[in-house]
Design a protein around this motif. Structure first.
Motif, PDB file in Angstrom:
ATOM      1  N   ARG A 134       0.816  -1.217   0.000  1.00 19.89           N
ATOM      2  CA  ARG A 134       0.000   0.000   0.000  1.00 19.89           C
ATOM      3  C   ARG A 134       0.851   1.270   0.000  1.00 19.89           C
ATOM      4  N   VAL A 135       2.181   1.133   0.165  1.00 17.44           N
ATOM      5  CA  VAL A 135       3.050   2.294   0.367  1.00 17.44           C
ATOM      6  C   VAL A 135       4.029   2.414  -0.798  1.00 17.44           C
ATOM      7  N   ALA A 136       3.758   3.387  -1.682  1.00 15.58           N
ATOM      8  CA  ALA A 136       4.636   3.609  -2.834  1.00 15.58           C
ATOM      9  C   ALA A 136       5.933   4.289  -2.405  1.00 15.58           C
ATOM     10  N   SER A 137       5.838   5.189  -1.458  1.00 14.66           N
ATOM     11  CA  SER A 137       7.010   5.796  -0.832  1.00 14.66           C
ATOM     12  C   SER A 137       6.595   6.222   0.561  1.00 14.66           C
ATOM     13  N   LEU A 138       7.602   6.473   1.405  1.00 18.20           N
ATOM     14  CA  LEU A 138       7.359   6.791   2.806  1.00 18.20           C
ATOM     15  C   LEU A 138       8.115   8.067   3.163  1.00 18.20           C
ATOM     16  N   THR A 139       7.420   9.009   3.807  1.00 20.96           N
ATOM     17  CA  THR A 139       8.063  10.205   4.337  1.00 20.96           C
ATOM     18  C   THR A 139       7.709  10.311   5.811  1.00 20.96           C
ATOM     19  N   LEU A 140       8.719  10.440   6.651  1.00 25.06           N
ATOM     20  CA  LEU A 140       8.539  10.489   8.099  1.00 25.06           C
ATOM     21  C   LEU A 140       9.045  11.841   8.592  1.00 25.06           C
ATOM     22  N   ILE A 141       8.131  12.634   9.163  1.00 23.76           N
ATOM     23  CA  ILE A 141       8.463  13.988   9.585  1.00 23.76           C
ATOM     24  C   ILE A 141       8.340  14.101  11.103  1.00 23.76           C
ATOM     25  N   GLY A 142       9.436  14.493  11.758  1.00 29.04           N
ATOM     26  CA  GLY A 142       9.400  14.769  13.189  1.00 29.04           C
ATOM     27  C   GLY A 142       8.884  13.624  14.024  1.00 29.04           C
ATOM     28  N   THR A 143       9.391  12.417  13.778  1.00 26.29           N
ATOM     29  CA  THR A 143       8.907  11.256  14.515  1.00 26.29           C
ATOM     30  C   THR A 143      10.087  10.430  15.019  1.00 26.29           C
ATOM     31  N   ARG A 144       9.804   9.271  15.584  1.00 25.38           N
ATOM     32  CA  ARG A 144      10.866   8.427  16.126  1.00 25.38           C
ATOM     33  C   ARG A 144      10.506   6.953  15.920  1.00 25.38           C
ATOM     34  N   PRO A 145      11.474   6.044  16.136  1.00 19.16           N
ATOM     35  CA  PRO A 145      11.223   4.627  15.859  1.00 19.16           C
ATOM     36  C   PRO A 145      10.681   3.841  17.046  1.00 19.16           C
ATOM     37  N   THR A 146      10.272   4.531  18.102  1.00 24.07           N
ATOM     38  CA  THR A 146       9.722   3.850  19.275  1.00 24.07           C
ATOM     39  C   THR A 146       8.427   4.532  19.700  1.00 24.07           C
ATOM     40  N   ALA A 147       7.579   3.771  20.393  1.00 17.46           N
ATOM     41  CA  ALA A 147       6.249   4.221  20.793  1.00 17.46           C
ATOM     42  C   ALA A 147       6.322   5.099  22.052  1.00 17.46           C
ATOM     43  N   PRO A 148       5.173   5.607  22.538  1.00 17.11           N
ATOM     44  CA  PRO A 148       5.183   6.412  23.765  1.00 17.11           C
ATOM     45  C   PRO A 148       5.815   5.662  24.929  1.00 17.11           C
ATOM     46  N   GLY A 149       6.364   6.432  25.840  1.00 22.79           N
ATOM     47  CA  GLY A 149       7.032   5.848  26.988  1.00 22.79           C
ATOM     48  C   GLY A 149       8.520   6.123  26.927  1.00 22.79           C
ATOM     49  N   PRO A 150       9.284   5.570  27.870  1.00 22.12           N
ATOM     50  CA  PRO A 150      10.733   5.790  27.880  1.00 22.12           C
ATOM     51  C   PRO A 150      11.360   5.369  26.559  1.00 22.12           C
ATOM     52  N   ASN A 151      12.257   6.191  26.058  1.00 19.30           N
ATOM     53  CA  ASN A 151      12.899   5.905  24.789  1.00 19.30           C
ATOM     54  C   ASN A 151      14.041   4.911  24.964  1.00 19.30           C
ATOM     55  N   ASP A 152      14.522   4.356  23.847  1.00 19.89           N
ATOM     56  CA  ASP A 152      15.675   3.472  23.909  1.00 19.89           C
ATOM     57  C   ASP A 152      16.903   4.261  24.359  1.00 19.89           C
ATOM     58  N   PRO A 153      17.844   3.613  25.055  1.00 18.30           N
ATOM     59  CA  PRO A 153      18.980   4.344  25.628  1.00 18.30           C
ATOM     60  C   PRO A 153      19.821   5.102  24.605  1.00 18.30           C
ATOM     61  N   ASP A 154      19.842   4.647  23.362  1.00 21.38           N
ATOM     62  CA  ASP A 154      20.671   5.309  22.358  1.00 21.38           C
ATOM     63  C   ASP A 154      19.953   6.463  21.667  1.00 21.38           C
ATOM     64  N   LEU A 155      18.708   6.724  22.040  1.00 26.89           N
ATOM     65  CA  LEU A 155      17.933   7.781  21.395  1.00 26.89           C
ATOM     66  C   LEU A 155      17.667   8.914  22.381  1.00 26.89           C
ATOM     67  N   PRO A 156      17.728  10.161  21.918  1.00 34.39           N
ATOM     68  CA  PRO A 156      17.479  11.283  22.833  1.00 34.39           C
ATOM     69  C   PRO A 156      16.011  11.380  23.236  1.00 34.39           C
ATOM     70  N   GLU A 157      15.786  11.698  24.496  1.00 31.84           N
ATOM     71  CA  GLU A 157      14.442  11.871  25.040  1.00 31.84           C
ATOM     72  C   GLU A 157      13.964  13.304  24.818  1.00 31.84           C
ATOM     73  N   HIS A 158      12.696  13.552  25.162  1.00 30.96           N
ATOM     74  CA  HIS A 158      12.159  14.899  25.143  1.00 30.96           C
ATOM     75  C   HIS A 158      13.092  15.824  25.944  1.00 30.96           C
ATOM     76  N   SER A 159      13.198  17.071  25.513  1.00 23.82           N
ATOM     77  CA  SER A 159      14.097  17.990  26.199  1.00 23.82           C
ATOM     78  C   SER A 159      13.611  18.245  27.623  1.00 23.82           C
ATOM     79  N   PRO A 160      14.540  18.422  28.576  1.00 23.44           N
ATOM     80  CA  PRO A 160      14.129  18.686  29.964  1.00 23.44           C
ATOM     81  C   PRO A 160      13.261  19.937  30.088  1.00 23.44           C
ATOM     82  N   GLU A 161      13.575  20.966  29.286  1.00 20.83           N
ATOM     83  CA  GLU A 161      12.801  22.208  29.347  1.00 20.83           C
ATOM     84  C   GLU A 161      11.353  21.965  28.910  1.00 20.83           C
ATOM     85  N   LEU A 162      11.184  21.163  27.876  1.00 24.33           N
ATOM     86  CA  LEU A 162       9.835  20.862  27.403  1.00 24.33           C
ATOM     87  C   LEU A 162       9.075  20.043  28.436  1.00 24.33           C
ATOM     88  N   MET A 163       9.732  19.067  29.032  1.00 25.96           N
ATOM     89  CA  MET A 163       9.060  18.241  30.026  1.00 25.96           C
ATOM     90  C   MET A 163       8.695  19.056  31.267  1.00 25.96           C
TER      91      MET A 163
END
Length: 286
Positions: free
Chosen positions: A116-145
């Motif tokens: 169903r997907v001829a091409s894929l564009t991913l804008i401002g997203t990440r490869p993991t679902a809600p909740g704590p992120n994987d250790p190698d990926l940056p989390e939400h900024s402390p100021e934003l939280m």
């Protein structure tokens, strides 16, 4: 043209721009107004048939009957909904574009329904679902939280109170060149289409809060290497919600993916980025 499509037992509100014979582009955000009218019209003028829609439970789309202790649907239901929106428009395969949490739906559509997907564009997203992120990926900024954990008092029954609150959130999510008037206009349109009688519905439309309560298992990051659709990853240089390292990881883990970094941009797709974003989307969907 706006219409309602019965998909998986719920009526979803969708809108199209352009001619049906042009290259189909499915835009997935939270509500259809994640994608401003003028952006959709610009793509349509460049021979793209644009489809945007309200996720179930947002905008004018119905929700499922809530289950005990839950929403009554999960992330995979939203993926099935996206495929159903394509079916409702007679589209076998589309160029799929997902922003923020809509990028999770787009990734899983490419993984679970690759035809169903001829091409894929991913804008401002990440490869993991809600909740704590994987250790190698940056989390939400402390100021934003800090902003999210110490929210000002909002009267959800009062339009001006909600718009002021959401404009403050937009400022914290944006890059350094924040256009408050543009942000407010977008927030007002989303508010006016939402169910203003329900604080939960307003929060869902304006903040995407349903994703935090949604069952998003199982993980899919380890499957990204099997995506076959040509992929463009677009990410704001100053995104405080899903910092740039998340976009870099997507581009590194999806075979052949291209990374486009938007200078001075946060978790947003403001008008000032369109002169870069639109040509990139047109090239990618050619």
């Amino acid at each position: 043209m706006e219409s309602f499509i019965k998909v998986n037992g719920v009526a979803l509100c969708a809108e199209t721009f352009g001619e049906t014979g042009d290259a189909p582009v499915l835009l997935i955000g939270n509500t259809m107004l994640t994608w401003p009218d003028a952006l959709c019209e610009r793509l349509a003028a460049l021979r793209r048939f644009v489809v945007r829609y309200d996720l179930r439970g947002t905008g004018r789309s119905e929700s499922a009957a809530p289950a005990a202790g839950g929403l009554g649907y999960d992330l995979r239901d939203l993926v099935a909904d996206a495929a159903g929106v394509l079916d409702g428009h007679g589209i076998a395969a589309a160029h799929v574009v997902g922003f923020g949490p809509g990028g999770w739906i787009a990734q899983l559509l490419a993984l679970d329904h690759p035809a169903r997907v001829a091409s894929l564009t991913l804008i401002g997203t990440r490869p993991t679902a809600p909740g704590p992120n994987d250790p190698d990926l940056p989390e939400h900024s402390p100021e934003l939280m800090a902003r999210f954990m110490n929210q000002p008092v909002v009267d959800w029954s009062d339009r001006s109170s909600v718009v002021a609150f959401m404009a403050g959130n937009a400022r914290h999510l944006a890059g350094p060149a924040f256009d408050e008037a543009e942000a407010r206009a977008g927030i007002e349109r989303i508010y006016d289409r939402a169910d203003a009688s329900s604080a939960d519905a307003l929060r869902g439309d304006l903040m995407g809060t349903a994703f935090a309560a949604m069952d998003c298992a199982p993980r899919w990051r380890e499957r990204l290497g099997s995506i076959t659709a040509p992929t463009l990853v677009v990410h704001g240089e100053d995104d405080p919600f899903f910092p740039l390292g998340n976009g870099r990881a997507l581009a590194a883990e999806i075979p052949g993916a291209e990374l486009l970094v938007l200078d001075g941009t946060g978790s947003e797709i403001p008008r000032r980025t369109w002169d870069v974003l639109v040509p990139a989307l047109v090239r990618h969907t050619s």
